[in-house]
Design a protein around this motif. Structure first.
Motif, PDB file in Angstrom:
ATOM      1  N   THR A   9      10.396  16.220   3.210  1.00 30.99           N
ATOM      2  CA  THR A   9       9.623  15.393   4.145  1.00 30.99           C
ATOM      3  C   THR A   9      10.109  13.951   3.947  1.00 30.99           C
ATOM      4  O   THR A   9      10.641  13.633   2.877  1.00 30.99           O
ATOM      5  CB  THR A   9       8.110  15.447   3.860  1.00 30.99           C
ATOM      6  N   THR A  12       8.576  12.433   0.635  1.00 33.52           N
ATOM      7  CA  THR A  12       9.133  12.874  -0.649  1.00 33.52           C
ATOM      8  C   THR A  12      10.589  12.424  -0.802  1.00 33.52           C
ATOM      9  O   THR A  12      11.018  12.101  -1.911  1.00 33.52           O
ATOM     10  CB  THR A  12       9.017  14.403  -0.807  1.00 33.52           C
ATOM     11  N   ILE A  64      -2.656  10.315 -10.044  1.00 32.23           N
ATOM     12  CA  ILE A  64      -3.496  11.514 -10.180  1.00 32.23           C
ATOM     13  C   ILE A  64      -4.972  11.088 -10.274  1.00 32.23           C
ATOM     14  O   ILE A  64      -5.851  11.672  -9.631  1.00 32.23           O
ATOM     15  CB  ILE A  64      -3.088  12.313 -11.444  1.00 32.23           C
ATOM     16  N   VAL A  67      -6.323   9.948  -6.912  1.00 32.71           N
ATOM     17  CA  VAL A  67      -6.635  11.069  -6.012  1.00 32.71           C
ATOM     18  C   VAL A  67      -7.914  11.782  -6.466  1.00 32.71           C
ATOM     19  O   VAL A  67      -8.773  12.140  -5.657  1.00 32.71           O
ATOM     20  CB  VAL A  67      -5.447  12.072  -5.976  1.00 32.71           C
ATOM     21  N   GLY A  68      -8.029  11.957  -7.793  1.00 35.60           N
ATOM     22  CA  GLY A  68      -9.162  12.717  -8.324  1.00 35.60           C
ATOM     23  C   GLY A  68     -10.472  11.954  -8.289  1.00 35.60           C
ATOM     24  O   GLY A  68     -11.540  12.559  -8.134  1.00 35.60           O
ATOM     25  N   LEU A  74      -3.948   6.986  -0.911  1.00 38.47           N
ATOM     26  CA  LEU A  74      -3.072   6.892  -2.085  1.00 38.47           C
ATOM     27  C   LEU A  74      -2.131   5.689  -1.998  1.00 38.47           C
ATOM     28  O   LEU A  74      -1.618   5.215  -3.008  1.00 38.47           O
ATOM     29  CB  LEU A  74      -2.264   8.192  -2.206  1.00 38.47           C
TER      30      LEU A  74
ATOM     31  N   VAL B  36       3.008  18.635  -1.069  1.00 39.26           N
ATOM     32  CA  VAL B  36       2.397  17.765  -0.052  1.00 39.26           C
ATOM     33  C   VAL B  36       2.378  18.440   1.333  1.00 39.26           C
ATOM     34  O   VAL B  36       2.161  17.781   2.340  1.00 39.26           O
ATOM     35  CB  VAL B  36       3.129  16.397   0.043  1.00 39.26           C
ATOM     36  N   GLN B  37       2.631  19.772   1.333  1.00 40.95           N
ATOM     37  CA  GLN B  37       2.669  20.463   2.622  1.00 40.95           C
ATOM     38  C   GLN B  37       1.916  21.792   2.568  1.00 40.95           C
ATOM     39  O   GLN B  37       1.762  22.380   1.497  1.00 40.95           O
ATOM     40  CB  GLN B  37       4.129  20.747   3.011  1.00 40.95           C
ATOM     41  N   PHE B  47       2.553  18.690   7.016  1.00 40.31           N
ATOM     42  CA  PHE B  47       2.365  17.680   5.974  1.00 40.31           C
ATOM     43  C   PHE B  47       0.866  17.451   5.773  1.00 40.31           C
ATOM     44  O   PHE B  47       0.142  17.189   6.730  1.00 40.31           O
ATOM     45  CB  PHE B  47       3.058  16.376   6.386  1.00 40.31           C
ATOM     46  N   SER B  50      -1.962  14.159   0.066  1.00 40.54           N
ATOM     47  CA  SER B  50      -2.438  14.451  -1.298  1.00 40.54           C
ATOM     48  C   SER B  50      -3.570  15.486  -1.309  1.00 40.54           C
ATOM     49  O   SER B  50      -4.257  15.640  -2.319  1.00 40.54           O
ATOM     50  CB  SER B  50      -2.907  13.156  -1.958  1.00 40.54           C
ATOM     51  N   PHE B  53      -3.584  18.077  -4.123  1.00 41.32           N
ATOM     52  CA  PHE B  53      -3.884  17.467  -5.431  1.00 41.32           C
ATOM     53  C   PHE B  53      -5.389  17.271  -5.577  1.00 41.32           C
ATOM     54  O   PHE B  53      -5.966  17.534  -6.624  1.00 41.32           O
ATOM     55  CB  PHE B  53      -3.153  16.132  -5.585  1.00 41.32           C
ATOM     56  N   LYS B  54      -6.005  16.796  -4.490  1.00 39.68           N
ATOM     57  CA  LYS B  54      -7.468  16.583  -4.492  1.00 39.68           C
ATOM     58  C   LYS B  54      -8.178  17.917  -4.759  1.00 39.68           C
ATOM     59  O   LYS B  54      -9.084  17.989  -5.584  1.00 39.68           O
ATOM     60  CB  LYS B  54      -7.883  16.017  -3.126  1.00 39.68           C
TER      61      LYS B  54
END
Lengths: 92, 290
Positions: A9, A12, A64, A67-68, A74, B36-37, B47, B50, B53-54
């Protein structure tokens, strides 16, 4: 060469280009002016490469945690990580 | 600046770099891309930023697996490191006993990991396994398929049996590398066996023990095959470690995005802990705070 299986992407790709660019930059910096091990605010003696590694790793943890623990984008964590990386490299 | 004059040695590193690039860096990049996808199939992906991750960070089963993993690795290190050093100290220094001990100790290391799981699966079965049958004959109800405690005891026994020899071999190599003059000096000074161990053997073994500790931590933290064969993560989820949960997520449920996010967090934990261990062990005894 078909790289579809790697599922790239733009985000990334940008991330890895930035990491790669920083590594190349650190390599050139090392070539021009070799690092000297020293002790800053980190509890261990570090070279420039050590501080770079510590800065990157802790930046990953900052992301991290962001996000958490928060619901904000972000992207707000990115400048914090950049500032943190500079602080570690300069004063670590 | 002299060390930069001849850079030919870099060409010798090149093959390793290429192998590492293909075996580690490119797969790691792919995992980051997946994380991320939302992957539906080849060429079908969205896409999601995050999001995975969450979701992963809020996953209670992952938290439980993580604490279980820390407990397991902590117990493994607490048992295997001192036990390995003790066995190495007790091993013969010369004669036929050296080869015999080394070969005997190396045997568990040569057995494939899933076979180790199968061996202990049969060995601890209450009906046909030697260990399980004897324990149950003594009136102790032991069944690793029903009791979480029994499953943990079996896993720990298996892990200690399988991997303590590695610590022994490394510690023994470290001990054999200590020149005889150190022992002679200790003898002249009238040092006790403990003082000899504390001030000569242990500091001289620091390098090999660092390697042993790092290897054992990483291996135990990434353990998969043996508990998968022995308990399959059960009873319940009592032995579901991070890697077992990860495989369930990635292969069982085909949730590649969440599994990739999980993998990255897993990788970051291992990386940070190994760095801390390495620094602590490198600086122990140097007279500086770490």
């Amino acid at each position: 060469m078909d790289l579809e299986w790697m599922a790239w992407t733009p985000v990334t790709a940008g991330f890895f280009i930035a990491i790669g660019g920083m590594l190349v930059g650190m390599g050139i910096w090392q070539y021009i002016s070799p690092t000297i091990e020293r002790k800053g605010f980190l509890p261990i003696k570090t070279t420039r490469g050590d501080r770079f590694f510590i800065g990157l790793l802790t930046s990953a943890y900052i992301n991290i945690a962001w996000v958490g623990l928060t619901s904000w984008s972000l992207w707000f964590a990115v400048p914090i990580c950049i500032v943190w990386l500079i602080i570690v490299l300069r004063f670590g | 600046m002299e060390k930069w004059d001849n850079n030919n040695a870099w060409f010798l590193v090149l093959p390793v770099f290429i192998i590492v690039a293909f075996s580690a860096i490119i797969p790691l990049m792919t995992v980051v891309n997946y994380s991320v996808q939302d992957i539906f199939g080849p060429g079908e992906r969205i896409f999601v930023g995050s999001e995975w991750f969450k979701e992963t960070l809020a996953n209670r089963r992952l938290h439980e697996a993580l604490w279980r993993q820390f407990l397991f690795s902590g117990l493994v290190l607490l048992i295997e490191m001192p036990l390995g050093v003790m066995i190495a100290l007790a091993m013969p220094k010369r004669g036929w006993g050296v080869s015999f001990s080394l070969v005997t100790l190396a045997l568990p290391l040569l057995i494939p990991w899933n076979v180790i799981g199968t061996i202990w699966l049969i060995f601890t079965r209450p009906d046909i396994g030697l260990f399980g049958f004897i324990i149950n004959s003594m009136g102790i109800a032991f069944d690793h398929t029903a009791s979480p405690l029994d499953a943990w005891i079996t896993l720990m026994l298996m892990e200690v049996w399988h991997w303590t020899p590695l610590v022994v071999l490394l510690a023994y190599a470290g001990l054999r590398a200590i020149p005889e003059v150190y022992y002679q000096a200790a003898k002249i000074d009238g040092a006790s066996a403990w003082a000899t161990f504390r001030y000569i053997q242990l500091p001289k073994m620091r390098g090999v023990l660092t390697i042993a500790l790092l290897l054992r931590f990483m291996d135990s933290f990434l353990i998969y095959a043996e508990p998968f064969v022995l308990t399959g993560g059960g009873p319940g989820n009592s032995t579901t470690f991070l890697s077992i949960y990860l495989v369930k997520l990635a292969v069982g449920q085909f949730d590649l995005g969440p599994a990739a996010a999980f993998s990255i967090i897993y990788f970051l934990i291992v990386l940070a802990l190994c760095f801390v261990f390495y620094q602590v062990l490198q600086n122990v005894g140097k007279g500086e705070r770490v």
